[in-house]
Motif scaffolding. Structure first.
Motif, PDB file in Angstrom:
ATOM      1  N   LYS A   1       0.891  -1.178  -0.060  1.00 40.35           N
ATOM      2  CA  LYS A   1       0.136  -0.008   0.067  1.00 40.35           C
ATOM      3  C   LYS A   1       0.832   1.314   0.110  1.00 40.35           C
ATOM      4  N   GLU A   2       1.957   1.144   0.683  1.00 43.73           N
ATOM      5  CA  GLU A   2       3.238   2.333   0.876  1.00 43.73           C
ATOM      6  C   GLU A   2       3.551   2.697  -0.755  1.00 43.73           C
ATOM      7  N   LYS A   3       3.708   1.749  -1.406  1.00 40.90           N
ATOM      8  CA  LYS A   3       4.606   1.598  -2.623  1.00 40.90           C
ATOM      9  C   LYS A   3       3.461   1.916  -3.649  1.00 40.90           C
ATOM     10  N   PHE A   4       2.337   1.325  -3.656  1.00 44.37           N
ATOM     11  CA  PHE A   4       1.502   1.354  -4.965  1.00 44.37           C
ATOM     12  C   PHE A   4       0.181   1.989  -4.824  1.00 44.37           C
ATOM     13  N   GLY A   5      -0.282   2.289  -3.541  1.00 45.26           N
ATOM     14  CA  GLY A   5      -1.544   2.615  -2.966  1.00 45.26           C
ATOM     15  C   GLY A   5      -2.490   1.636  -3.495  1.00 45.26           C
ATOM     16  N   HIS A   6      -3.652   1.732  -4.068  1.00 45.70           N
ATOM     17  CA  HIS A   6      -4.775   0.820  -3.977  1.00 45.70           C
ATOM     18  C   HIS A   6      -4.935  -0.044  -2.860  1.00 45.70           C
ATOM     19  N   GLU A   7      -5.247   0.854  -1.863  1.00 46.48           N
ATOM     20  CA  GLU A   7      -5.483   0.167  -0.542  1.00 46.48           C
ATOM     21  C   GLU A   7      -6.642  -0.876  -0.412  1.00 46.48           C
ATOM     22  N   ASP A   8      -7.734  -0.558  -0.971  1.00 47.95           N
ATOM     23  CA  ASP A   8      -8.911  -1.693  -1.133  1.00 47.95           C
ATOM     24  C   ASP A   8      -8.326  -2.965  -1.726  1.00 47.95           C
ATOM     25  N   GLN A   9      -7.875  -2.818  -2.775  1.00 49.94           N
ATOM     26  CA  GLN A   9      -7.635  -4.084  -3.531  1.00 49.94           C
ATOM     27  C   GLN A   9      -6.410  -4.812  -2.830  1.00 49.94           C
ATOM     28  N   ILE A  10      -5.674  -4.306  -2.258  1.00 52.43           N
ATOM     29  CA  ILE A  10      -4.274  -4.962  -1.568  1.00 52.43           C
ATOM     30  C   ILE A  10      -5.227  -5.451  -0.146  1.00 52.43           C
ATOM     31  N   ASP A  11      -5.926  -4.656   0.538  1.00 50.34           N
ATOM     32  CA  ASP A  11      -6.551  -5.398   1.635  1.00 50.34           C
ATOM     33  C   ASP A  11      -7.541  -6.603   1.242  1.00 50.34           C
ATOM     34  N   GLN A  12      -8.121  -6.535   0.145  1.00 48.05           N
ATOM     35  CA  GLN A  12      -8.955  -7.832  -0.213  1.00 48.05           C
ATOM     36  C   GLN A  12      -8.111  -8.953  -1.024  1.00 48.05           C
ATOM     37  N   ALA A  13      -6.619  -8.422  -1.287  1.00 49.30           N
ATOM     38  CA  ALA A  13      -6.065  -9.760  -1.605  1.00 49.30           C
ATOM     39  C   ALA A  13      -5.362 -10.398  -0.423  1.00 49.30           C
ATOM     40  N   ALA A  14      -4.980  -9.436   0.715  1.00 45.14           N
ATOM     41  CA  ALA A  14      -4.517 -10.036   1.901  1.00 45.14           C
ATOM     42  C   ALA A  14      -5.637 -10.980   2.440  1.00 45.14           C
ATOM     43  N   GLN A  15      -6.766 -10.499   2.633  1.00 46.67           N
ATOM     44  CA  GLN A  15      -7.880 -11.383   3.072  1.00 46.67           C
ATOM     45  C   GLN A  15      -8.098 -12.541   2.439  1.00 46.67           C
ATOM     46  N   LYS A  16      -7.965 -12.542   0.786  1.00 46.81           N
ATOM     47  CA  LYS A  16      -8.225 -13.899   0.113  1.00 46.81           C
ATOM     48  C   LYS A  16      -7.103 -14.781   0.446  1.00 46.81           C
ATOM     49  N   GLY A  17      -5.823 -14.159   0.641  1.00 46.33           N
ATOM     50  CA  GLY A  17      -4.735 -15.099   1.190  1.00 46.33           C
ATOM     51  C   GLY A  17      -4.797 -15.687   2.396  1.00 46.33           C
ATOM     52  N   LYS A  18      -5.335 -14.924   3.426  1.00 48.23           N
ATOM     53  CA  LYS A  18      -5.763 -15.475   5.007  1.00 48.23           C
ATOM     54  C   LYS A  18      -6.730 -16.635   4.802  1.00 48.23           C
ATOM     55  N   GLU A  19      -7.940 -16.568   3.800  1.00 49.57           N
ATOM     56  CA  GLU A  19      -8.850 -17.268   3.964  1.00 49.57           C
ATOM     57  C   GLU A  19      -8.354 -18.682   3.058  1.00 49.57           C
ATOM     58  N   PHE A  20      -7.753 -18.383   2.040  1.00 51.42           N
ATOM     59  CA  PHE A  20      -7.011 -19.871   1.389  1.00 51.42           C
ATOM     60  C   PHE A  20      -6.029 -20.437   2.145  1.00 51.42           C
ATOM     61  N   LEU A  21      -5.455 -19.975   3.033  1.00 55.32           N
ATOM     62  CA  LEU A  21      -4.629 -20.460   3.840  1.00 55.32           C
ATOM     63  C   LEU A  21      -5.360 -21.097   5.146  1.00 55.32           C
ATOM     64  N   GLY A  22      -6.609 -20.918   5.321  1.00 57.15           N
ATOM     65  CA  GLY A  22      -7.321 -21.410   6.612  1.00 57.15           C
ATOM     66  C   GLY A  22      -7.128 -20.545   7.621  1.00 57.15           C
TER      67      GLY A  22
END
Length: 63
Positions: free
Chosen positions: A33-54
């Motif tokens: 987020k610091e480097k690229f912005g796009h906070e919402d998309q990055i937060d969604q991707a991080a959440q999906k990663g957490k869900e994938f890993l259970g």
């Protein structure tokens, strides 16, 4: 090791070391987020990663 085996192993590691995985995903998301912005998309991707890993459940309103 096939792709399915790799996925299963990642999920096992996520369940075994969920706190470390979550910390790593959160730290990576903050740096991105610091480097690229796009906070919402990055937060969604991080959440999906957490869900994938259970590591966590989907947040309300997210799939």
């Amino acid at each position: 090791m096939g792709l399915g085996d790799f996925k299963d192993r990642l999920q096992d590691l996520g369940r075994e070391h969920g706190d470390k995985v979550e910390q790593g995903l959160d730290a990576a998301a903050e740096k991105a987020k610091e480097k690229f912005g796009h906070e919402d998309q990055i937060d969604q991707a991080a959440q999906k990663g957490k869900e994938f890993l259970g590591d966590s459940k989907p947040e309300p309103g997210q799939q």
